[in-house]
Design an enzyme around this catalytic site. Structure first.
Site, PDB file in Angstrom:
ATOM      1  CD  GLU A 176      -2.957  -1.103   2.221  1.00  0.00           C
ATOM      2  OE1 GLU A 176      -3.002  -0.156   3.012  1.00  0.00           O
ATOM      3  OE2 GLU A 176      -3.806  -2.006   2.212  1.00  0.00           O
ATOM      4  CD  GLU A 356      -3.907  -6.147   3.932  1.00  0.00           C
ATOM      5  OE1 GLU A 356      -4.742  -5.334   4.372  1.00  0.00           O
ATOM      6  OE2 GLU A 356      -2.676  -5.918   3.952  1.00  0.00           O
TER       7      GLU A 356
END
Ligand code: GCO
Length: 445
Positions: A176, A356
């Site tokens: 991220e 995720e």
């Protein structure tokens, strides 16, 4: 195998390819603890937690889930779940305390024990090199805003690939980059807590550049393993069909998604975002952009919810009336299908992984059990959404539930629980929730 959508019928594992990867995910700072043990150096998150008010419950990662000492128990829990893959991150300062120079053999020995434990249980190893906890010593030398950090990251990536590449299914460079850049350097709500959009955009460039440099170096070293990156992508919708909201949604999508996907897939930054940024845009060379666009073996997608943009409030979550999680995030599984389809159709990505996906809900233990039906339902609906994308020909080959167990949820501390397994603080007792039992049954079938 052409996959058919199965509207309203319960999906089972058989509805997915036999070689589909089913896993759980965690990250080092969120679960390991042992922050001053066996030579580990400080990370930017150790320092950030000490800032008054930085963490909602005033906690830190010094103990977390004490995974550093309890990893055998956690490996057994994974094996009992029936997952065939585990996505975890390596703490850079645990293996290289200053982020450059000397390696910490005791730190590498921990990851050796963990990796061998996974292999002995038939669980694939998926490593993330940087899940936000970069060495504090590098931050003091400028951190990701300093281009030299790219070189230090490459040395770290190569060392890990050399030591563990033969045991590892995939190596992700950064988790991220948007979070590190924007939350960490523009909004200042995550480590290192800086507040400059110009710095944030330079950081995003160096994260992308170090990703490309590391992929290139590992390939040139002839180390064979899957290489990629993990992005947090929330499909962004205009809060209304007004021109102002449509424009806001376009630029927010630009800043959250296209700023990362365009360089990684096309070797260029999106022009509309560059002009939107003006002087805050980073300087870069054609060579930089060519380095960033190294071919990848996979792109990981962390999906939780969608977002709305309104010309008034850029992150206004439209009151759709849908269920929201304990994070205030709308439960919107269709967004995962739309996102996966877009990534394949618009960016031509040939291997996508849901790295995720999960939900925080307030868990209540009654007679030693946690009946987290909403989390079970969230997982079931998002696994279906993944299947719906695959039925449209989107090449997805893995799903990792976030998270194996409750853990340190960054600025929210331990108040937000994402685990399939409950962790009682401070006893650290692990208790599988209803959602863990559901996932176990789903995987057994
Ligand atoms: C992220 C991080 C995880 C978070 C999870 C819940 O995606 O933000 O990878 O570390 O804990 O997403 O916010």
């Amino acid at each position: 195998m052409l996959m058919q959508t199965k509207p309203n019928l319960t999906l089972s594992r058989e509805d997915f390819p036999t070689d589909f990867t089913w896993g759980v995910a965690t990250s080092s700072f969120q679960i390991e603890g042992a922050t001053h043990t066996d030579g580990r150096g400080a990370s930017v998150w150790d320092t950030f937690c000490e800032q008054p008010g930085a963490i909602a419950d005033g906690s830190n990662g010094s103990i977390a889930c004490d995974h550093y000492h309890r990893y055998e128990e956690d490996l057994d829990l994974m094996a009992r779940l029936g997952v065939n893959a585990y996505r975890f991150s390596m703490s850079w300062p645990r293996v290289q305390p200053d982020g450059r120079g000397a390696w910490n053999e005791a730190g590498f020995a921990f990851y050796e024990r963990l990796i061998q434990g996974l292999l002995q249980r038939g669980i694939q190893v998926h490593i993330t090199l940087n899940h936000w906890d970069m060495p504090q010593a590098l931050q003091e030398a400028g951190g990701w805003a300093n281009r030299e950090t790219c070189g230090y990251f490459v040395a770290y990536a190569l060392e890990v690939a050399r030591r563990f590449g033969r045991y590892t299914q995939s190596l992700c460079t950064h988790n991220e980059p948007w979070v590190i850049a924007v939350l960490g350097h523009e909004l200042g709500v995550f480590a290192p807590g800086l507040k400059s959009r110009k710095t944030a955009m330079l950081v995003s460039h160096h994260l992308l550049l170090s990703h490309g440099m590391a992929v290139k170096a590992i390939r040139e070293a002839g180390i064979k393993l899957e290489l990629g990156i993990v992005l947090n992508l929330s499909p962004i919708y205009p809060a209304s069909d007004s021109e102002a909201d449509m424009q806001k949604a376009k630029i927010d999508d630009g800043l959250n998604a296209r700023w990362y996907l365009d360089p990684l897939c096309y070797g260029r930054y999106p022009e509309d975002v560059l002009s939107h940024l003006g002087d805050d845009a980073p300087t870069f060379s054609p060579e930089d952009m060519a380095t960033i666009a190294q071919p990848m073996d996979f792109v990981g997608v962390n999906y939780y919810t969608r977002n709305f943009s309104s010309s008034g409030n850029p992150w206004d979550v439209n009151s759709t009336g849908n269920e929201v999680t304990d994070m205030g995030w709308e439960v919107y599984p269709e967004g995962l299908t739309e996102l996966l389809c877009r990534l394949h159709q618009e960016y031509g990505i040939q291997c996508l992984r849901v790295t995720e996906n999960g939900a925080a809900f307030k868990d209540e233990m009654v007679d030693g059990q946690i009946d987290d039906e909403r989390r079970e339902s969230y997982l079931r609906e998002h696994i279906r959404a993944t299947h719906d994308a695959m039925a449209q020909g989107v090449p997805v080959d893995a799903y990792f539930a976030w998270s194996l167990m409750d853990n340190f949820e960054w600025a929210s501390g331990y108040e937000k629980r994402f685990g399939l397994i409950h962790v009682d603080y401070p006893s650290l007792k692990r208790t599988p929730k209803r959602s863990a039992k559901w996932y176990q049954q789903f995987l057994k079938a």
